[in-house]
Design an enzyme around this catalytic site. Structure first.
Site, short mmCIF file in Angstrom:
data_model
loop_
_atom_site.label_atom_id
_atom_site.label_comp_id
_atom_site.label_asym_id
_atom_site.label_seq_id
_atom_site.Cartn_x
_atom_site.Cartn_y
_atom_site.Cartn_z
N GLU A 134 20.65 46.10 -17.16
CA GLU A 134 22.07 46.16 -16.82
C GLU A 134 22.21 47.23 -15.74
O GLU A 134 22.53 48.38 -16.00
CB GLU A 134 22.93 46.52 -18.03
CG GLU A 134 24.41 46.33 -17.73
CD GLU A 134 25.35 47.30 -18.45
OE1 GLU A 134 26.56 47.10 -18.36
OE2 GLU A 134 24.87 48.27 -19.09
N ASP A 162 20.50 48.13 -21.73
CA ASP A 162 21.87 48.58 -21.55
C ASP A 162 21.91 49.83 -20.65
O ASP A 162 21.06 50.72 -20.78
CB ASP A 162 22.43 48.92 -22.95
CG ASP A 162 23.92 49.16 -22.95
OD1 ASP A 162 24.65 48.24 -22.53
OD2 ASP A 162 24.35 50.24 -23.39
C1 NOJ Z 1 27.26 48.25 -21.48
C2 NOJ Z 1 27.52 47.22 -22.52
O1 NOJ Z 1 27.35 45.96 -21.94
C3 NOJ Z 1 28.91 47.45 -23.03
O2 NOJ Z 1 29.37 46.41 -23.82
C4 NOJ Z 1 28.90 48.74 -23.79
O3 NOJ Z 1 30.21 49.05 -24.21
C5 NOJ Z 1 28.38 49.88 -22.90
N1 NOJ Z 1 27.23 49.52 -22.14
C6 NOJ Z 1 28.00 51.04 -23.73
O4 NOJ Z 1 26.81 50.76 -24.42
#
Ligand code: NOJ
Length: 647
Positions: free
Chosen positions: A363, A320
């Protein structure tokens, strides 16, 4: 006739228990009748490739009148959709004969024609296979509380096996107060009780492994929950041993926040801690304080977390906020601090030293392809796979080709792209790109599944599931709750998987209240599409099977080809050509020879082409045994009428 590799004489009652036929223990009701469960009709289809699908909810949903404790049904015949919502095998009837229960199996004809090639066994699975994101809370609910869970997912693995998926990424599974639905972790070494237990996760990993499916967990290293023991300790006093595990700063001029950084979820990215007189940083909610990645103890703690889960058998992590875990120590505004690459390299060493090697899927939420490409490092020393958000957010028209070209040009030579259209933040591509239109949805699936790189499907993509309109009272996502009515937030893309047309959609029990409302599961569900050889689901599976069959489609080089305006065509390796018409007009793509191996119009499969491919509006085809072809950059001089000219 063979049933999962065993010879079975179809002429009658064989005394084979279903448990033995399917090669596994039967859970639930049928186990109660144990050896009395028999194949009872000679119409069992020859079918070697599908996964058995006697799922627990299938059995739990035994029809009215069927009493598992007595092992008999009062019905002579039961429609398959009443018993099993999906799967290669359908249970078409439960019959009580004398005191014995007979089980009738059939396989829909759509399954027979395509032999499904074997999944990959070596370390190329994450390059050549298809990954699939499971938003666990919304996938399958095993205990009727309206929330999807690990046991529910385990019971649905046969669907993923049948589809041909090689790896699943689970959205957060760790204990969380759910201020941001799992992305606020309170304990990195456990499972959230609402989703199950560590034992459930072990079982999921084992059951997935038995089917050759790897499990990736979501790792949230940018921030913890404000209820994590680390943060509770850190905020207790300025002298606390773990104070420096988070990003603290004195008030700025006038007593306000230290700088003007906004939170991604609106408002300032700083919250004042009255007890200790400093602000703490949170890029997201105040309940998600950012960790300080300059602190070696934080780095060491995460090394332990990675090892803990590797030892439990997970195949890797989706990371993440991978692009911005490291903050500038002087709090200058930077999209990405270069220090983040040290952390990626550190984790890559850990992943590479595990046996078998594990993978890291980041991500990398950055706007420029170049910045995303940097997360591959040399191609072999940072992330294995980096999500391509410029692709996700591009318009779905022929200009998408430009993002792909840029990606192909900028990625290090040994790096491997990722293609995805949907996720739990960005939305579902059948809505965002395709406006619910089936032809466009098929075309998008064709692109994602045939480009050079790893496709990542989001649960429901395989049936063209669209986003669901919600009322303000139904919202659960902090983003929607803050931004309504301007923005509904992310709940519309997180609604429960639509398994069947039954009440509860096969996601949860009839009568149970799902945590988010169901979409139109009567119009769009796995069960109905499974029975329809022309469905989006059958099409998705066909494309995945084709990837397995054609080496060039899995690993062949990508080369964009000259094609008329509004179309996009490319070659994969020496033998495959893909052509998409992303326009409202019929298109003629010339110079295509070979056989149509997959088409958005299923009836065109097998068509031989001798020099031209006509595509209806929003239609596409994958052509195998394609003739050698001139690429866009080599054939300029031979173009005429915007068409491709055979060399
Ligand atoms: C990215 C995640 O995919 C999302 O769902 C989340 O709210 C934020 N990061 C914070 O962790």
């Amino acid at each position: 006739m063979k049933v999962r590799g065993r010879d079975v004489d179809p002429a009658g009652d064989h005394g084979l228990s279903i448990g033995r036929v399917l090669g596994r223990q039967l859970p639930g009701a049928l186990q109660d009748v144990g050896q009395d469960a028999r194949i009872g009709r000679p119409d069992v289809q020859d079918h070697e490739d599908g996964g058995g699908q006697l799922s627990r909810e299938g059995l739990d949903e035994a029809p009215e009148g069927f009493d598992p404790t007595r092992g008999r049904a009062d019905h002579d015949d039961v429609a398959p959709e009443d018993v099993l919502p999906s799967g290669a095998w359908n249970l078409s009837g439960l019959c009580a004969r004398d005191d014995r229960l007979s089980v009738i199996l059939w396989a829909p004809p759509m399954i027979a024609p395509l032999p499904f090639p074997e999944r990959s066994v070596d370390n190329s699975w994450w390059r050549e296979g298809v990954l699939y994101q499971v938003y666990v809370r919304s996938f399958a609910d095993s205990n009727g509380d309206g929330v999807g869970d690990l046991a529910g997912l385990t019971a649905r693995l046969d669907h993923l096996d049948w589809l041909g998926v090689e790896g699943i990424w689970l959205s957060p599974t760790m204990p969380s107060p759910n201020a941001d639905w799992g992305y606020d972790v309170a304990d990195y070494l456990n499972v959230d009780p609402e989703l199950g237990t560590l034992a459930d996760l072990d079982r999921l990993i084992a059951e997935a492994g038995r089917r050759g499916i790897r499990v990736l967990l979501d790792l949230v290293p940018n921030h913890t929950s404000d209820r994590h023991a680390w943060f509770l300790e850190a905020r207790a006093a300025r002298e606390a041993a773990r104070r420096d595990w988070y990003v603290w700063a004195d008030p700025g001029a006038g007593g306000g926040p230290p700088n003007d950084w906004p939170s991604v979820f609106d408002g300032p990215a700083w919250t004042f801690d009255t007890a200790t007189g400093q602000y703490y940083l949170h890029q997201f909610l105040a309940e998600q304080p950012d960790l300080n990645w300059w602190n070696d103890e934080v780095r060491n703690a995460f090394d332990q977390i990675l090892r803990f889960w590797f030892d439990r058998g997970i195949a890797g992590f989706r990371i993440d906020v991978a692009h911005s875990i490291v903050k500038d120590p002087e709090l200058r505004t930077l999209d990405t601090h270069p220090g983040v690459h040290d952390v990626m390299r550190r984790w890559r060493r850990l992943a590479d030293s595990a046996d078998p090697q594990r993978i890291l899927l980041g991500e990398t939420h950055v706007r420029a392809v170049e910045a995303m490409a940097a997360f591959y490092g040399t191609g072999e020393d940072e992330l294995h796979l980096a999500f391509n958000f410029p692709f996700v957010y591009a318009d779905f028209d022929a200009r998408l080709a430009a993002v792909v070209a840029e990606t192909e040009a900028l990625l290090p030579k040994t790096a491997w792209p990722v293609w995805t259209g949907s996720n739990h933040d960005a939305g579902r591509f059948p809505t965002r790109w395709c406006d619910g239109d089936e032809a466009r949805t098929r075309l998008a699936l064709m692109a994602i599944l045939t480009l050079r790189g790893t496709p990542v499907l989001y649960y429901g993509d395989e049936i063209g599931m669209t986003e669901v309109e919600l009322t303000p009272e139904q919202l659960r996502d902090p983003v929607g709750l803050r931004r309504w009515p301007d923005h509904a937030g992310r709940d519309p893309m997180r609604t429960p998987m639509q398994w069947s047309s039954r009440e509860g959609a096969g996601f949860t029990d009839a009568g149970a209240v799902p945590w988010l409302p169901l979409g139109d599961h009567r119009a769009c569900n796995v069960g109905d599409q499974h029975r329809d050889p022309a469905s989006i689901l059958s099409f998705t599976r066909e494309l995945i099977a084709l990837r397995r069959r054609l080496a060039d489609l899995r690993s062949g080089a990508y080369e964009q080809l000259d094609a008329p305006p509004g179309t996009w065509a490319w070659r994969r390796g020496d033998s495959v050509v893909v052509a998409l018409n992303l326009s409202e007009e019929e298109a003629l793509v010339q110079g295509v020879e070979g056989m149509i191996a997959a088409s958005t119009s299923p009836e065109r499969r097998g068509e031989e082409l001798s020099g031209a491919l006509t595509l209806d509006a929003w239609a596409g085809a994958v052509v195998e045994n394609a003739s050698p072809w001139r690429s866009a950059n080599r054939s300029k001089s031979r173009r005429s009428n915007n068409a491709i000219v055979t060399p």
